[in-house]
Design an enzyme around this catalytic site. Structure first.
Site, mmCIF file in Angstrom:
data_model
loop_
_atom_site.group_PDB
_atom_site.id
_atom_site.type_symbol
_atom_site.label_atom_id
_atom_site.label_comp_id
_atom_site.label_asym_id
_atom_site.label_seq_id
_atom_site.Cartn_x
_atom_site.Cartn_y
_atom_site.Cartn_z
ATOM 1 N N ASP A 9 32.105 -9.336 11.775
ATOM 2 C CA ASP A 9 32.976 -10.506 11.638
ATOM 3 C C ASP A 9 33.932 -10.237 10.477
ATOM 4 O O ASP A 9 33.486 -9.984 9.350
ATOM 5 C CB ASP A 9 32.077 -11.715 11.337
ATOM 6 C CG ASP A 9 32.851 -13.012 11.234
ATOM 7 O OD1 ASP A 9 34.074 -12.980 10.945
ATOM 8 O OD2 ASP A 9 32.225 -14.067 11.416
ATOM 9 N N ASN B 203 49.270 -16.600 15.454
ATOM 10 C CA ASN B 203 50.366 -16.860 16.400
ATOM 11 C C ASN B 203 51.613 -17.182 15.579
ATOM 12 O O ASN B 203 51.538 -17.330 14.357
ATOM 13 C CB ASN B 203 50.010 -17.973 17.388
ATOM 14 C CG ASN B 203 49.657 -19.260 16.695
ATOM 15 O OD1 ASN B 203 50.415 -19.747 15.856
ATOM 16 N ND2 ASN B 203 48.494 -19.818 17.015
ATOM 17 N N ASP C 166 41.847 -16.000 14.330
ATOM 18 C CA ASP C 166 42.672 -16.911 13.527
ATOM 19 C C ASP C 166 41.860 -18.153 13.127
ATOM 20 O O ASP C 166 41.810 -18.537 11.948
ATOM 21 C CB ASP C 166 43.888 -17.304 14.383
ATOM 22 C CG ASP C 166 45.018 -17.931 13.588
ATOM 23 O OD1 ASP C 166 44.924 -17.980 12.359
ATOM 24 O OD2 ASP C 166 45.999 -18.366 14.226
ATOM 25 N N SER D 100 45.862 -8.673 19.287
ATOM 26 C CA SER D 100 46.389 -8.931 20.653
ATOM 27 C C SER D 100 45.393 -8.737 21.806
ATOM 28 O O SER D 100 45.749 -9.013 22.948
ATOM 29 C CB SER D 100 47.626 -8.061 20.967
ATOM 30 O OG SER D 100 48.776 -8.588 20.349
ATOM 31 N N TYR E 176 45.633 -12.773 23.834
ATOM 32 C CA TYR E 176 46.912 -12.169 24.223
ATOM 33 C C TYR E 176 46.760 -11.038 25.240
ATOM 34 O O TYR E 176 47.757 -10.463 25.683
ATOM 35 C CB TYR E 176 47.681 -11.699 22.989
ATOM 36 C CG TYR E 176 48.327 -12.813 22.174
ATOM 37 C CD1 TYR E 176 48.227 -14.146 22.566
ATOM 38 C CD2 TYR E 176 49.041 -12.530 21.026
ATOM 39 C CE1 TYR E 176 48.813 -15.150 21.823
ATOM 40 C CE2 TYR E 176 49.644 -13.538 20.270
ATOM 41 C CZ TYR E 176 49.518 -14.855 20.674
ATOM 42 O OH TYR E 176 50.103 -15.851 19.935
HETATM 43 P P1 ADP Z 1 45.048 -12.387 19.926
HETATM 44 O O1 ADP Z 1 45.643 -13.739 20.196
HETATM 45 O O2 ADP Z 1 45.922 -11.539 19.011
HETATM 46 O O3 ADP Z 1 44.645 -11.677 21.172
HETATM 47 P P2 ADP Z 1 42.271 -13.152 19.353
HETATM 48 O O4 ADP Z 1 41.743 -13.764 18.113
HETATM 49 O O5 ADP Z 1 42.196 -13.940 20.610
HETATM 50 O O6 ADP Z 1 43.776 -12.684 19.002
HETATM 51 O O7 ADP Z 1 41.529 -11.770 19.600
HETATM 52 C C1 ADP Z 1 41.754 -10.596 18.866
HETATM 53 C C2 ADP Z 1 40.445 -9.858 18.662
HETATM 54 O O8 ADP Z 1 39.721 -10.471 17.592
HETATM 55 C C3 ADP Z 1 39.502 -9.865 19.863
HETATM 56 O O9 ADP Z 1 38.908 -8.560 19.978
HETATM 57 C C4 ADP Z 1 38.434 -10.877 19.445
HETATM 58 O O10 ADP Z 1 37.186 -10.589 20.060
HETATM 59 C C5 ADP Z 1 38.371 -10.588 17.955
HETATM 60 N N1 ADP Z 1 37.723 -11.586 17.098
HETATM 61 C C6 ADP Z 1 37.491 -12.903 17.314
HETATM 62 N N2 ADP Z 1 36.859 -13.433 16.256
HETATM 63 C C7 ADP Z 1 36.698 -12.439 15.332
HETATM 64 C C8 ADP Z 1 36.111 -12.343 14.029
HETATM 65 N N3 ADP Z 1 35.554 -13.399 13.443
HETATM 66 N N4 ADP Z 1 36.125 -11.132 13.403
HETATM 67 C C9 ADP Z 1 36.697 -10.055 13.969
HETATM 68 N N5 ADP Z 1 37.270 -10.076 15.192
HETATM 69 C C10 ADP Z 1 37.266 -11.254 15.860
#
Ligand code: ADP
Length: 173
Positions: free
Chosen positions: A12, A26, A36, A119, A123
């Site tokens: 994480d 975003n 985010d 992304s 995305y």
């Molecule tokens: P985007 O809109 O840029 O695609 P997302 O947050 O939906 O961003 O996903 C980007 C990546 O971050 C994905 O691989 C998701 O699984 C990952 N992700 C989500 N939560 C966490 C976290 N707490 N720590 C690290 N990676 C995360």
């Protein structure tokens, strides 16, 4: 390039003990889901207050804020491209995200930084292709400017973790 600088871990990003973590934000910079949302939750409401002063961020660009309640002192917010099939400049935009984050971090004298897989969540950028772009940008930046002690790819799922490891093993033999 010292290959020990690049680390790939499963975990994480909000828990990483680095100077800066990157947020896959975003363009509003006002929070969202995925990484985010996790970063805003962990940093506390002061992060949103500071983000409100930034007037958003264009795709491929990066802006920095404090980390507030996070272990990381800084958050570098970047906006990845939405995947539209690969013919809409997605590769170049994703590369710019990594490059601009590294550039901003280097300008601030930051030596340790952690990236999520920008992304590849909401995305929908293909994971393996994104891992190749991320690794290319990090390696070429380090070859040019070896100013980082640690660059961590924080993978939230097995697919991202295995793709990133595969790509790094191909690049560094
Ligand atoms: P985007 O809109 O840029 O695609 P997302 O947050 O939906 O961003 O996903 C980007 C990546 O971050 C994905 O691989 C998701 O699984 C990952 N992700 C989500 N939560 C966490 C976290 N707490 N720590 C690290 N990676 C995360």
């Amino acid at each position: 390039m010292d290959k020990q600088v690049i680390r790939i871990i499963k975990g994480d990003i909000t828990e990483q003990e680095v100077e800066a973590i990157v947020n896959a934000a975003n363009s509003s910079l006002l929070g969202g889901g995925g990484v985010d949302g996790a970063i805003h939750n962990a940093a506390g409401t002061k992060l949103l207050e500071e983000c409100r002063t930034l007037n958003g961020c264009a795709t491929g660009e990066a802006k920095i804020t404090q980390g507030y309640d996070l272990p990381a002192k800084w958050v570098i917010h970047t906006v990845g491209p939405v995947w539209h099939g690969g013919n809409s400049d997605e590769d170049r935009m994703l590369a710019r995200c990594y490059r601009n984050c590294l550039k901003l971090a280097a300008e601030r004298g930051i030596k340790t930084i952690a990236f999520p897989s920008i992304s590849t969540g909401a995305y929908h950028f293909p994971i393996q292709r994104a891992a190749e772009i991320a690794m290319n940008e990090v390696i070429s930046f380090l070859n040019d400017r070896p100013v980082f002690d640690r660059i961590v790819f924080v993978c939230f799922n097995d697919d991202t973790f295995s793709s990133s490891n595969r790509v790094l093993n191909e690049r560094i033999k």
